[in-house]
Design a protein around this motif. Structure first.
Motif: not given
Length: 254
Positions: A171-180, A182-189
């Motif tokens: 398989g394949w994997v790609q690491r993506i940057p944590l955009k602001p 998305l980071a805000s959504l995750l922080k609010s979780a």
């Protein structure tokens, strides 16, 4: 008592009654824990078909090879069938269903390569004693670069000499940057399930699966987590593996 005084007394009684009950009624139901959240976790694939851009995937292993015993369900990578899987983790975990126990396949090999087939990480491992879903986590010394595709191979040998053709998935994997955003959504979780839902809705497969697998390992009998797991696997066409136990991490051979 006059009518005005009587009305005033009744009004005061009503106000007192309302002040006692209304605050409790006005409060929204707060979840006591993860299980009470009204969340549906589903994976939304955001990536194009990887095979169309030179990223073929082989998530189902071959049948019996060499001395490997026959099995009803093949070795399977828990990944989307055609697309490069995404992660936000520097050193992600990979998950596989393995129908063999340690004595069936005494040695395994995991290889991580860049797009031009150069090794980034290679290690041998042994399986747990019980068949089921296993994980392999990259060490902290192996950090994926952002926006770069890596391919991996998970190989199982039924001979200690590793001379026979292995059973393998790719398989394949790609690491993506944590955009602001998305980071805000995750922080609010406020709970792990909310984080997992955000990852899944944004197509970040490896991060969603790993966090949910860890919840299931911590609470294997939790029906909410089991349902979330079944939803994720169904969304990528692996519903038949939802009932398989999550066993443990493979053991690296130094």
């Amino acid at each position: 008592m006059s009518k005005s005084k009587c009305a005033l007394t009744i009004a005061c009684m009503l106000l007192g009654w309302m002040s006692y009950f209304v605050p409790a009624m006005a409060q929204p139901n707060q979840p006591a824990n993860n299980n009470s959240q009204n969340i549906q976790i589903h994976f939304q694939d955001k990536e194009p078909d990887g095979s169309s851009r030179g990223r073929p995937i082989k998530r189902g292993g071959t049948g019996s090879r060499g001395d490997c015993p026959p099995v009803d369900v093949l070795t399977t990578g828990l990944i989307p069938e055609k697309n490069v899987g995404l992660t936000v983790d520097e050193s992600p975990s990979f998950w596989f269903f393995v129908p063999y126990k340690r004595t069936d396949t005494p040695i395994g090999e995991f290889v991580l390569q860049d797009e031009t087939n150069n090794d980034v990480y290679r290690t041998n491992f042994t399986l747990p004693n019980t068949p089921g879903v296993v994980s392999l986590k990259l060490p902290s010394t192996v950090a994926l670069a952002v926006n770069t595709d890596y391919q991996w191979y998970f190989k199982l040998y039924c001979s200690k000499q590793q001379l026979s053709n292995p059973i393998f998935v790719h398989g394949w994997v790609q690491r993506i940057p944590l955009k602001p955003e998305l980071a805000s959504l995750l922080k609010s979780a406020t709970t792990p399930r909310q984080r997992i839902a955000i990852y899944a809705e944004n197509g970040i497969w490896y991060s969603a699966l790993s966090e949910l697998a860890n919840l299931r390992l911590a609470e294997p009998k939790n029906p909410i987590f089991a349902n979330d797991w079944a939803n994720l696997l169904q969304d990528i066409g692996l519903a038949d593996l939802a009932s398989k136990p999550i066993v443990a991490e493979v053991i690296e051979v130094k």
